[in-house]
Design a protein around this motif. Structure first.
Motif, PDB file in Angstrom:
ATOM      1  N   PHE A  25       0.830  -1.205   0.000  1.00  0.00           N
ATOM      2  CA  PHE A  25       0.000   0.000   0.000  1.00  0.00           C
ATOM      3  C   PHE A  25       0.866   1.258   0.000  1.00  0.00           C
ATOM      4  CE2 PHE A  25      -2.010   3.384   2.512  1.00  0.00           C
ATOM      5  CZ  PHE A  25      -3.073   3.677   1.672  1.00  0.00           C
ATOM      6  N   VAL A  26       1.915   1.259   0.798  1.00  0.00           N
ATOM      7  CA  VAL A  26       2.810   2.420   0.863  1.00  0.00           C
ATOM      8  C   VAL A  26       3.441   2.684  -0.503  1.00  0.00           C
ATOM      9  CG1 VAL A  26       4.988   3.263   1.844  1.00  0.00           C
ATOM     10  CG2 VAL A  26       3.257   2.230   3.331  1.00  0.00           C
ATOM     11  N   GLN A  28       2.242   1.754  -3.422  1.00  0.00           N
ATOM     12  CA  GLN A  28       1.177   2.197  -4.325  1.00  0.00           C
ATOM     13  C   GLN A  28       0.827   3.657  -4.068  1.00  0.00           C
ATOM     14  OE1 GLN A  28      -2.008  -0.546  -3.623  1.00  0.00           O
ATOM     15  NE2 GLN A  28      -0.898  -2.274  -4.493  1.00  0.00           N
ATOM     16  N   LEU A  29       0.796   4.045  -2.801  1.00  0.00           N
ATOM     17  CA  LEU A  29       0.490   5.426  -2.444  1.00  0.00           C
ATOM     18  C   LEU A  29       1.587   6.367  -2.942  1.00  0.00           C
ATOM     19  CD1 LEU A  29      -1.632   7.096  -0.982  1.00  0.00           C
ATOM     20  CD2 LEU A  29      -0.341   6.760   1.125  1.00  0.00           C
ATOM     21  N   ARG A  30       2.820   5.941  -2.833  1.00  0.00           N
ATOM     22  CA  ARG A  30       3.934   6.745  -3.339  1.00  0.00           C
ATOM     23  C   ARG A  30       3.804   6.935  -4.854  1.00  0.00           C
ATOM     24  NH1 ARG A  30       9.921   4.905  -2.128  1.00  0.00           N
ATOM     25  NH2 ARG A  30       9.588   6.046  -0.207  1.00  0.00           N
ATOM     26  N   ARG A  31       3.485   5.845  -5.551  1.00  0.00           N
ATOM     27  CA  ARG A  31       3.316   5.945  -7.000  1.00  0.00           C
ATOM     28  C   ARG A  31       2.146   6.874  -7.334  1.00  0.00           C
ATOM     29  NH1 ARG A  31       2.575   0.513  -9.436  1.00  0.00           N
ATOM     30  NH2 ARG A  31       0.511   0.760  -8.555  1.00  0.00           N
ATOM     31  N   TYR A  32       1.056   6.752  -6.586  1.00  0.00           N
ATOM     32  CA  TYR A  32      -0.107   7.619  -6.800  1.00  0.00           C
ATOM     33  C   TYR A  32       0.273   9.090  -6.607  1.00  0.00           C
ATOM     34  CZ  TYR A  32      -4.431  10.065  -5.644  1.00  0.00           C
ATOM     35  OH  TYR A  32      -5.449  10.976  -5.580  1.00  0.00           O
ATOM     36  N   ASN A  33       1.029   9.381  -5.560  1.00  0.00           N
ATOM     37  CA  ASN A  33       1.435  10.763  -5.289  1.00  0.00           C
ATOM     38  C   ASN A  33       2.364  11.307  -6.362  1.00  0.00           C
ATOM     39  OD1 ASN A  33      -0.057  11.150  -2.947  1.00  0.00           O
ATOM     40  ND2 ASN A  33       1.545  10.309  -1.647  1.00  0.00           N
ATOM     41  N   ASN A  38      -5.309   5.943 -10.080  1.00  0.00           N
ATOM     42  CA  ASN A  38      -6.288   5.554  -9.066  1.00  0.00           C
ATOM     43  C   ASN A  38      -5.661   5.574  -7.681  1.00  0.00           C
ATOM     44  OD1 ASN A  38      -8.266   5.074 -11.006  1.00  0.00           O
ATOM     45  ND2 ASN A  38      -7.573   2.974 -11.312  1.00  0.00           N
ATOM     46  N   LYS A  39      -6.351   6.208  -6.748  1.00  0.00           N
ATOM     47  CA  LYS A  39      -5.853   6.268  -5.376  1.00  0.00           C
ATOM     48  C   LYS A  39      -5.984   4.889  -4.735  1.00  0.00           C
ATOM     49  CE  LYS A  39      -6.171   8.862  -1.107  1.00  0.00           C
ATOM     50  NZ  LYS A  39      -6.813   9.971  -0.405  1.00  0.00           N
ATOM     51  N   PRO A  40      -4.902   4.382  -4.161  1.00  0.00           N
ATOM     52  CA  PRO A  40      -4.972   3.054  -3.533  1.00  0.00           C
ATOM     53  C   PRO A  40      -5.810   3.091  -2.258  1.00  0.00           C
ATOM     54  CG  PRO A  40      -2.828   4.038  -3.153  1.00  0.00           C
ATOM     55  CD  PRO A  40      -3.576   4.964  -4.069  1.00  0.00           C
ATOM     56  N   HIS A  41      -6.322   1.934  -1.895  1.00  0.00           N
ATOM     57  CA  HIS A  41      -7.148   1.808  -0.700  1.00  0.00           C
ATOM     58  C   HIS A  41      -6.652   0.617   0.112  1.00  0.00           C
ATOM     59  CE1 HIS A  41     -10.632   1.749   1.908  1.00  0.00           C
ATOM     60  NE2 HIS A  41     -10.760   0.467   1.647  1.00  0.00           N
TER      61      HIS A  41
END
Length: 56
Positions: A25-26, A28-33, A38-41
């Motif tokens: 998740f971390v 994925q969140l870094r990639r999203y930022n 798509n924002k990870p959940h």
């Protein structure tokens, strides 16, 4: 981990999958930022934490 492990100790094997999911998740969140998309959940209720390692 905070409640079941001291600094420098190994992660209890019962938490390996939960830790892997949080780390994924971390990342994925870094990639999203950085890239958007798509924002990870992360549904913390679904993390596989053994009862003996849960903290109320």
């Amino acid at each position: 981990i905070y409640f079941s492990t001291e600094l420098g100790q190994e992660i209890p094997s019962g938490l390996y999958i939960a830790v892997a999911q949080v780390l994924a998740f971390v990342f994925q969140l870094r990639r999203y930022n950085n890239q958007g998309g798509n924002k990870p959940h992360l549904d913390t209720e679904d993390l596989p934490i053994p009862d003996e390692l849960k903290r109320d």
